[in-house]
Write a protein that holds these residues in place. Structure first.
Motif, short mmCIF file in Angstrom:
data_model
loop_
_atom_site.label_atom_id
_atom_site.label_comp_id
_atom_site.label_asym_id
_atom_site.label_seq_id
_atom_site.Cartn_x
_atom_site.Cartn_y
_atom_site.Cartn_z
N LEU A 124 0.87 -1.17 0.00
CA LEU A 124 0.00 0.00 0.00
C LEU A 124 0.90 1.22 0.00
CD1 LEU A 124 -2.51 -1.23 2.70
CD2 LEU A 124 -3.09 -0.76 0.31
N ILE A 125 0.66 2.15 -0.92
CA ILE A 125 1.57 3.29 -1.11
C ILE A 125 0.76 4.58 -1.07
CG2 ILE A 125 3.28 4.35 -2.64
CD1 ILE A 125 3.45 1.51 -4.00
N GLY A 126 1.17 5.51 -0.20
CA GLY A 126 0.53 6.81 -0.16
C GLY A 126 0.07 7.19 1.24
N PRO A 127 -0.16 8.49 1.48
CA PRO A 127 -0.48 8.98 2.83
C PRO A 127 -1.80 8.46 3.39
CG PRO A 127 -0.68 10.73 1.18
CD PRO A 127 -0.02 9.59 0.50
N GLU A 128 -2.72 8.03 2.53
CA GLU A 128 -3.99 7.53 3.05
C GLU A 128 -3.95 6.02 3.33
OE1 GLU A 128 -7.31 8.77 0.67
OE2 GLU A 128 -6.89 10.90 0.97
N SER A 129 -2.75 5.42 3.20
CA SER A 129 -2.62 3.99 3.51
C SER A 129 -2.86 3.71 4.99
CB SER A 129 -1.23 3.48 3.10
OG SER A 129 -0.22 4.23 3.75
N HIS A 130 -2.64 4.72 5.84
CA HIS A 130 -2.86 4.53 7.29
C HIS A 130 -4.31 4.14 7.57
CE1 HIS A 130 1.06 6.31 7.50
NE2 HIS A 130 0.63 7.51 7.15
N GLY A 131 -5.23 4.80 6.89
CA GLY A 131 -6.64 4.48 7.08
C GLY A 131 -6.99 3.07 6.63
N ILE A 132 -6.31 2.61 5.58
CA ILE A 132 -6.58 1.26 5.08
C ILE A 132 -6.09 0.21 6.06
CG2 ILE A 132 -6.18 -0.37 3.20
CD1 ILE A 132 -7.95 2.03 2.45
N VAL A 133 -4.86 0.37 6.59
CA VAL A 133 -4.36 -0.65 7.52
C VAL A 133 -5.16 -0.65 8.82
CG1 VAL A 133 -2.02 -0.74 6.59
CG2 VAL A 133 -2.51 0.81 8.46
#
Length: 327
Positions: A124-133
């Protein structure tokens, strides 16, 4: 070399990687499991980073180098309870298995297993990956150092996208691949194609084997300071790297090159009649033409105007590498 027109989906994915989140299928990368009692000591002695300080749940990037400190591969390592899992470049899997095996001696308690075919890897690449994890149940990793990881529903979820952009990498049984892939896509994440990954790799300055990582270069010339421990003691190639650092003897550096047009990897880089370097990678991007290349340190750095064959270029910084001596 990437010279054909870029499609709209790749452009969109590259932009989303910078501001939102995308997912790259890195299952074609190699995965090597190193187990048994001497695994940490063995890796400590075979690569540039300090494995003796790592605990289960931690990890690091490290460089496999020759006895003269020439680069073989940039490897991401994850320390598990009973093994260390290495994520290696696709075209270095078999070579590294053979190379590591050569250094296992009779008394060493070390076992190498190629687990590439039985596992899968996504990033997962990008600043919004935090929400995905967080949605995947791995929110405890947010804010932790690169390489830190936890086990979620049979998958290793680790901090780090493989690029200089924020993100996470998942390693899981191949039987679970489709289930995890569908779950992440259902969260609204766009797929990053292999072609777009290669564009981002070059724009970010992540070095690749046979291009930036070859027998011609050492880790300090590449700019992989974050992978080198200068106080860990002896390891393969350590003497050369220590001497380069002590005497500030780095003669060339890897840089980004903003180009006015197409250029061929391998092309000599010049200023006037003077040869000052060589182009190692090239890509078209949404913003034009871009490359990576080694430039003699005495020639200069950011802002330097150069010629790459018939193409004009300007030296720019790249986020994955650093050219600063550590304090």
């Amino acid at each position: 070399m990437l010279t054909s027109a870029i499609d709209g989906q790749d452009i969109n994915a590259i932009e989303l990687a910078k501001v939102a989140v995308v997912m790259s299928d890195r299952s074609h990368w190699g995965r090597i499991r190193i187990s048994d009692d001497d695994r940490l000591r063995f890796l400590h002695n075979q690569s540039t980073n300090n494995f003796q300080v790592l605990k289960p749940g931690q990890g690091c990037d490290t460089v496999m180098v020759t006895s003269t400190a020439r680069t073989i591969d940039l490897v991401t390592s994850y320390v598990l309870d009973d093994a260390v899992l290495l994520l290696v470049s696709p075209n270095r899997r078999q070579q590294l298995m053979a190379w590591l095996d050569r250094y296992i001696f009779f008394a060493d308690k070390v076992k190498l297993t190629d687990v590439t075919e039985e596992t899968a890897t996504f990033s997962l690449i990008g600043p919004e990956s935090h929400g995905i994890v967080e949605k995947l149940g791995a929110g405890d990793l947010i804010g932790q150092p690169n390489g830190n990881h936890i086990l979620v529903d049979g998958a290793i979820v680790a901090v780090g996208s493989g690029l200089a952009l924020p993100g996470y990498t998942l390693i899981l049984p191949v039987a679970d691949k489709q289930r995890w892939w569908d779950k992440i896509l259902a969260a609204g994440v766009l797929e990053l194609s292999d072609r777009a990954w290669e564009m981002l790799r070059i724009l970010q300055g992540r070095p690749a084997p046979d291009l930036e990582l070859t027998d011609d270069y050492n880790p300090l010339e590449v700019g992989l300071w974050q992978t080198v421990s200068f106080d860990k003691g002896c390891y393969i190639g350590q003497e050369t790297i220590a001497r380069l650092n002590t005497y500030k003897g780095i003669k060339q550096y890897l840089w980004g090159i903003s180009l006015s047009g197409v250029a061929e990897p391998g092309t000599v880089i010049t200023i006037g009649e003077e040869k000052i370097g060589k182009l190692t990678s090239y890509t078209q991007t949404p913003d034009g033409h871009f490359g990576l290349g080694y430039i003699k340190s005495k020639a200069g750095g950011v802002g330097l105007q150069v010629q790459v064959g018939e193409t004009a270029g300007e030296i720019v910084s790249i986020p994955f590498v650093s050219h600063e001596y550590p304090l």
